[in-house]
Design an enzyme around this catalytic site. Structure first.
Site, PDB file in Angstrom:
ATOM      1  N   SER A  72       0.825  -1.198   0.000  1.00 47.33           N
ATOM      2  CA  SER A  72       0.000   0.000   0.000  1.00 47.33           C
ATOM      3  C   SER A  72       0.868   1.261   0.000  1.00 47.33           C
ATOM      4  O   SER A  72       1.598   1.517  -0.942  1.00 47.33           O
ATOM      5  CB  SER A  72      -0.971  -0.035   1.177  1.00 47.33           C
ATOM      6  OG  SER A  72      -1.873   1.029   1.140  1.00 47.33           O
ATOM      7  N   ASP A 101      -1.503   0.653  -4.199  1.00 45.33           N
ATOM      8  CA  ASP A 101      -2.343  -0.397  -4.777  1.00 45.33           C
ATOM      9  C   ASP A 101      -3.732   0.080  -5.175  1.00 45.33           C
ATOM     10  O   ASP A 101      -4.594  -0.726  -5.514  1.00 45.33           O
ATOM     11  CB  ASP A 101      -2.449  -1.591  -3.829  1.00 45.33           C
ATOM     12  CG  ASP A 101      -3.192  -1.273  -2.542  1.00 45.33           C
ATOM     13  OD1 ASP A 101      -2.971  -0.174  -1.994  1.00 45.33           O
ATOM     14  OD2 ASP A 101      -3.988  -2.111  -2.077  1.00 45.33           O
TER      15      ASP A 101
END
Length: 472
Positions: free
Chosen positions: A101, A241
């Protein structure tokens, strides 16, 4: 940093994940799926990844482990997490997303999905137990994974193209901060589909961690410069992401993620909102819906949404303070139906914000100020080892006197919430919330105050207190 589950998935150092921990946890995930009746021998498991340098190797290890454990890996390439989740839901297949992330490039992670959506905390506990007892499977030849990347992209693009009327963003000049987010090309495709004039900005082949909940001063400076230089109406982006949105207004000022989630709730006509305790305290009074407060992390938001759905409370959605937006029930959108996608998504709040601004004939700055939420700010201190943060939180919880002494430079505590970290309302009704990150060695500080200057002052003081604390 040890390999463990955080607020969203398994996280650890890249050098560790590119090794036995990925194999062991992936095998444990497959065994859990089979034991719980979510998968049978030979079933497909979809695997996608972000653009981190370590992600392809970790994805290859995961696919080899899936094959060794008796299921069929399917390579979905570099893909936004919500697009992978949508593909898994459509085919009722489990999936894995290799991503860290927003955390630094030397770290990475794995997000696990059952055929019906994200794993929950019960699943995490079961996988952990199996992993602790699991032996590495025998060496396997390289798997020959299928390829569903084209199908996944098409499915996700179709979902988003159905959200708004055709051509509705014509006349908007929107910068797309591409950096290294795996959502960059699809964001441009979707915005162009709705008629926006897209300006690509800052594309990078080297991974850049972008935290949409604590946008760095360096990033804000870029956004402001680009907004003026290119005469933009907005700048949009996402984390690594593509499940957390970043939207900046016509001046390059980022809109807070919880505000973007609130805009999405209004766009959808939600009746119930699930959101963590870190989201703005003014959300309850901002609209006609019931708000369920949770701990930080998508599993807790999803559990709260499921509770509301089970009670038959109508249109249910959720969002986190980072802006990632989840839907638990179908929603009517412009003559069609948006199917549930109970995982964080950056595309829905981005499109909702742009559409609401256009449909009301307002710039994004006016749309944001119209909600009149308390002024909030947040930031983090990186490289704050977890032993240090745990010791700090234990000290703060040890007694009211200890908490008051620590906070003396910022104010006197009046009320305290311990849902996730410590959220303290001070006597002047401002708020300071101290919380260790569940994903990385970081301490986070969230504040609310009467105006922007007071919020920034309180945030600076809070960060200084955290930085200066040393365990006794």
């Amino acid at each position: 940093m040890s390999i463990k589950f955080g607020t969203s998935g398994l996280r650890g150092l890249s050098v560790d994940l590119d090794g036995p921990p990925t194999t062991v946890h992936t095998v444990a995930f497959v065994r859990h799926l089979r034991q719980a009746g979510f998968a049978a021998p030979g079933d497909e498991v979809f695997v996608a990844r972000d653009f981190r340098q370590s992600s392809p190797a970790i994805a290859a290890r995961a696919m080899a482990a899936i094959a060794a454990a008796g299921l069929k890996p399917v390579d979905c390439g570099a893909l936004p997490t919500p697009a992978l989740a949508l593909l898994g839901l459509r085919h009722r297949r489990a999936s894995l997303m290799i991503t860290g992330s927003h955390i630094p490039a030397d770290r990475n992670g794995i997000k696990f999905y059952r055929p019906d959506g994200e794993i929950d905390k019960v699943d995490e506990a079961a996988i952990t137990v199996i992993a602790q007892a699991a032996e590495l499977p025998p060496a396997e030849s390289e798997p020959a994974p299928g390829d569903r990347s084209g199908e996944a992209r098409a499915l996700f693009l179709d979902r988003n193209r159905a959200l708004l009327p055709e051509g509705v963003l014509a006349g908007l000049r929107v910068g797309v901060y591409e950096h290294s987010t795996v959502a960059r090309d699809m964001l441009g495709d979707i915005l162009s589909h709705f008629g926006a004039d897209c300006v690509p900005l800052g594309r990078s082949e080297t991974f850049i961690p972008v935290d949409t909940e604590a946008v760095s001063s360096e990033t804000i400076a870029k956004l402001k410069r680009w907004a003026a230089e290119h005469r933009l109406d907005a700048i949009v982006s996402a984390d690594g992401d593509g499940d957390r949105p970043l939207v900046a207004d016509e001046g390059g000022t980022p809109l807070r993620g919880d505000l973007l989630g609130l805009v999405a709730a209004d766009f959808l006509g939600a009746k119930v909102i699930a959101t963590p305790v870190t989201s703005n305290s003014g959300i309850e009074a901002a609209g006609n819906y019931r708000v369920m407060r949770t701990r930080v992390g998508s599993p807790y938001v999803i559990a709260a949404m499921a509770e509301a759905v089970a009670k038959g409370e109508g249109a249910v959605m959720g969002f986190e303070a980072n802006g990632g937006t989840l839907t638990a029930t179908p929603f009517a959108v412009h003559g069609g139906t948006l199917a549930p996608l109970p995982t964080r998504d950056c595309f829905l709040p981005i499109l909702a914000a742009l559409y609401r601004a256009v449909s009301r004939g307002k710039p994004l700055s006016a749309l944001a100020s119209g909600y009149a939420l308390p002024v909030a700010a947040s930031d983090r201190i990186e490289n704050y080892v977890q032993e240090r943060s745990a010791a700090l939180m234990a000290m703060l919880r040890s007694s009211p006197e200890a908490l008051a002494a620590f906070l003396a430079p910022v104010g006197l505590p009046a009320e305290t919430s311990d849902i996730d970290g410590l959220r303290i309302t001070l006597e002047d009704r401002s708020i300071i919330h101290l919380r260790p990150s569940g994903n990385a060695p970081e301490m986070r500080c969230y504040v609310e105050a009467r105006d922007e200057a007071a919020a920034q002052e309180l945030l600076a003081k809070g960060l200084a207190l955290l930085s200066g604390w040393v365990a006794g």
